[in-house]
Scaffold this motif. Structure first.
Motif, PDB file in Angstrom:
ATOM      1  N   ASN A  36      -2.347  -0.679  10.681  1.00 36.59           N
ATOM      2  CA  ASN A  36      -3.203  -0.009   9.707  1.00 36.59           C
ATOM      3  C   ASN A  36      -3.798  -1.126   8.852  1.00 36.59           C
ATOM      4  OD1 ASN A  36      -4.427   1.533   7.772  1.00 36.59           O
ATOM      5  ND2 ASN A  36      -2.529   2.196   6.775  1.00 36.59           N
ATOM      6  N   PRO A  37      -4.798  -1.824   9.399  1.00 34.71           N
ATOM      7  CA  PRO A  37      -5.328  -2.999   8.690  1.00 34.71           C
ATOM      8  C   PRO A  37      -6.194  -2.567   7.511  1.00 34.71           C
ATOM      9  CG  PRO A  37      -6.673  -2.547  10.611  1.00 34.71           C
ATOM     10  CD  PRO A  37      -5.573  -1.511  10.612  1.00 34.71           C
ATOM     11  N   PRO A  38      -6.555  -3.503   6.634  1.00 31.35           N
ATOM     12  CA  PRO A  38      -7.543  -3.145   5.609  1.00 31.35           C
ATOM     13  C   PRO A  38      -8.851  -2.788   6.307  1.00 31.35           C
ATOM     14  CG  PRO A  38      -7.165  -5.520   5.636  1.00 31.35           C
ATOM     15  CD  PRO A  38      -6.168  -4.916   6.572  1.00 31.35           C
ATOM     16  N   TYR A  39      -9.475  -1.677   5.912  1.00 30.34           N
ATOM     17  CA  TYR A  39     -10.704  -1.285   6.616  1.00 30.34           C
ATOM     18  C   TYR A  39     -11.788  -0.761   5.686  1.00 30.34           C
ATOM     19  CZ  TYR A  39      -8.292   3.358   6.752  1.00 30.34           C
ATOM     20  OH  TYR A  39      -7.615   4.506   6.452  1.00 30.34           O
ATOM     21  N   ILE A  40     -11.629  -0.983   4.398  1.00 27.73           N
ATOM     22  CA  ILE A  40     -12.630  -0.467   3.467  1.00 27.73           C
ATOM     23  C   ILE A  40     -13.650  -1.564   3.163  1.00 27.73           C
ATOM     24  CG2 ILE A  40     -12.924   0.486   1.145  1.00 27.73           C
ATOM     25  CD1 ILE A  40     -10.251   1.854   1.544  1.00 27.73           C
TER      26      ILE A  40
ATOM     27  N   THR B 102      -6.386   4.165  -6.389  1.00 21.63           N
ATOM     28  CA  THR B 102      -6.323   3.135  -5.358  1.00 21.63           C
ATOM     29  C   THR B 102      -6.283   1.723  -5.950  1.00 21.63           C
ATOM     30  OG1 THR B 102      -7.698   4.659  -4.164  1.00 21.63           O
ATOM     31  CG2 THR B 102      -7.417   2.545  -3.160  1.00 21.63           C
TER      32      THR B 102
ATOM     33  N   ARG C 289       0.331   6.746   3.042  1.00 22.07           N
ATOM     34  CA  ARG C 289      -0.553   7.903   2.872  1.00 22.07           C
ATOM     35  C   ARG C 289      -0.215   8.975   3.908  1.00 22.07           C
ATOM     36  NH1 ARG C 289      -2.495   4.266  -0.511  1.00 22.07           N
ATOM     37  NH2 ARG C 289      -4.729   3.835  -0.613  1.00 22.07           N
TER      38      ARG C 289
ATOM     39  N   LEU D 186       0.872  -1.185   0.000  1.00 20.56           N
ATOM     40  CA  LEU D 186       0.000   0.000   0.000  1.00 20.56           C
ATOM     41  C   LEU D 186       0.906   1.232   0.000  1.00 20.56           C
ATOM     42  CD1 LEU D 186      -3.136   0.735   0.703  1.00 20.56           C
ATOM     43  CD2 LEU D 186      -2.215   1.301   2.931  1.00 20.56           C
TER      44      LEU D 186
ATOM     45  N   GLU E  79      -4.961   2.689  12.853  1.00 18.32           N
ATOM     46  CA  GLU E  79      -5.546   3.634  11.908  1.00 18.32           C
ATOM     47  C   GLU E  79      -6.963   3.131  11.635  1.00 18.32           C
ATOM     48  OE1 GLU E  79      -3.403   5.201   8.527  1.00 18.32           O
ATOM     49  OE2 GLU E  79      -5.218   5.056   7.289  1.00 18.32           O
TER      50      GLU E  79
ATOM     51  N   ALA F 201      -4.692  -5.145   1.183  1.00 14.02           N
ATOM     52  CA  ALA F 201      -4.330  -4.079   2.124  1.00 14.02           C
ATOM     53  C   ALA F 201      -5.460  -3.073   2.292  1.00 14.02           C
ATOM     54  CB  ALA F 201      -3.071  -3.358   1.639  1.00 14.02           C
ATOM     55  N   LEU F 202      -6.495  -3.206   1.458  1.00 10.51           N
ATOM     56  CA  LEU F 202      -7.564  -2.198   1.462  1.00 10.51           C
ATOM     57  C   LEU F 202      -8.881  -2.715   2.024  1.00 10.51           C
ATOM     58  CD1 LEU F 202      -7.105  -0.732  -2.134  1.00 10.51           C
ATOM     59  CD2 LEU F 202      -6.661   0.473   0.010  1.00 10.51           C
TER      60      LEU F 202
HETATM   61  N1  GLN Z   1      -6.475   5.011   3.862  1.00  6.65           N
HETATM   62  C1  GLN Z   1      -6.516   4.105   2.762  1.00  6.65           C
HETATM   63  C2  GLN Z   1      -7.437   4.645   1.672  1.00  6.65           C
HETATM   64  O1  GLN Z   1      -8.339   5.387   1.954  1.00  6.65           O
HETATM   65  C3  GLN Z   1      -7.011   2.749   3.189  1.00  6.65           C
HETATM   66  C4  GLN Z   1      -5.997   2.016   3.920  1.00  6.65           C
HETATM   67  C5  GLN Z   1      -6.552   0.840   4.630  1.00  6.65           C
HETATM   68  O2  GLN Z   1      -7.571   0.245   4.307  1.00  6.65           O
HETATM   69  N2  GLN Z   1      -5.860   0.523   5.640  1.00  6.65           N
HETATM   70  O3  GLN Z   1      -7.243   4.351   0.508  1.00  6.65           O
END
Ligand code: GLN
Length: 270
Positions: free
Chosen positions: A180-184, A194, A88, A85, A232, A201-202
């Motif tokens: 900062n795990p995948p969180y979407i 993206t 950011r 990733l 995060e 990672a997303l």
């Molecule tokens: N901040 C990233 C984004 O908005 C996402 C990173 C994540 O999922 N850890 O693209």
């Protein structure tokens, strides 16, 4: 140079002049400033072909970091590839929070879950010379990149890299765990840039919350008595992640916003 700036501008790139200069600087092995004050008059055929190819890629919205193979984070360059990733600016919030919470001089052992390029743990080790750490990732190619970054930042003697699915292959206890795990959420539509980051990672199941739950359900036994765990988060996840954490026996220490004023980081204790 103007033609290229126009092409990038037409493709919707925000600051085309800057991108052209950064690409030329990388191709000519010089700095952005040098290109600014002393624009090149000619390129060799190889340099020209490379530049053309890079401009084409940028016009297709590939992030500059992926084209150049590096991204600046907290003032240092990190190697990045399709397997990591891109660091950011939002994630610099985590660095700021840790550096404020844990003063210089205090030694600490830290664990970074899902290290990717290594930008979080390696920045912290570079800023805190008496800290040591373990960096975990499930992706072998990402671990290779993180190792290279550790070497170029001269912190490799203080970090161990472990191929692991979160805590599965981790041993020991830590003063600080960061992630900062995948969180979407899987159905969220993201901006085209993206698409060049690894999906793993997303995106996460359960509306983006699955990995917070997985990590928090094992974290307690890896933390020292007063140890902290810091995440995060996506900007609308503060409430849900805090609920998961408190249900699993953690206490909220603090919530921090990023530079844009969005919720970005949560700190918990057992
Ligand atoms: N901040 C990233 C984004 O908005 C996402 C990173 C994540 O999922 N850890 O693209």
């Amino acid at each position: 140079m103007k033609d290229y700036v126009d092409r990038l501008g037409m493709a919707g790139i925000d600051n085309p002049m800057r991108d052209v200069r950064l690409m030329l600087a990388a191709i000519l092995g010089t700095t952005h400033e040098e290109i600014l004050f002393n624009p090149p008059q000619t390129l060799t055929p190889e340099q020209h072909n490379k530049f053309e190819a890079w401009v084409d890629r940028r016009c297709r919205q590939e992030p500059l970091a992926k084209i150049l193979g590096k991204k600046e984070f907290w003032g240092r360059d990190f190697k990045v590839t399709k397997d990591t990733l891109d660091p950011r600016p939002d994630s610099e919030t985590l660095i700021e929070v840790v550096l404020n919470l844990m003063p210089l001089g205090q030694s600490a052992r830290i664990l970074d879950l899902g290290t990717g390029s290594g930008c979080l743990i390696l920045t912290l080790l570079a800023e805190r010379p008496n800290w040591t750490g373990v960096a975990v990732d499930f992706s072998p190619p990402a671990l290779t990149i993180a190792q290279e970054n550790a070497q170029s930042l001269h912190v490799s003697d203080r970090v161990v890299f472990v191929h692991s699915d979160w805590f599965q292959a981790v041993d020991g206890i830590f003063d600080l765990i960061i992630a900062n795990p995948p969180y979407i959420a899987r159905d969220e539509v993201l901006p085209p840039e993206t698409l060049y980051d690894p999906d793993s990672a997303l995106f996460a199941d359960d509306g983006g919350l699955a990995d917070y739950r997985k990590i928090l359900s094992c974290a307690a036994e890896f933390l020292t008595f007063q140890g902290l765990i810091l995440f995060e988060i996506g900007c609308h996840q503060a409430k849900s992640v805090t609920e998961i954490a408190t249900t699993l026996g953690f206490n909220l220490v603090s919530l921090h916003k990023d530079l844009a004023g969005r919720d970005r980081c949560l700190v918990f204790m057992k």
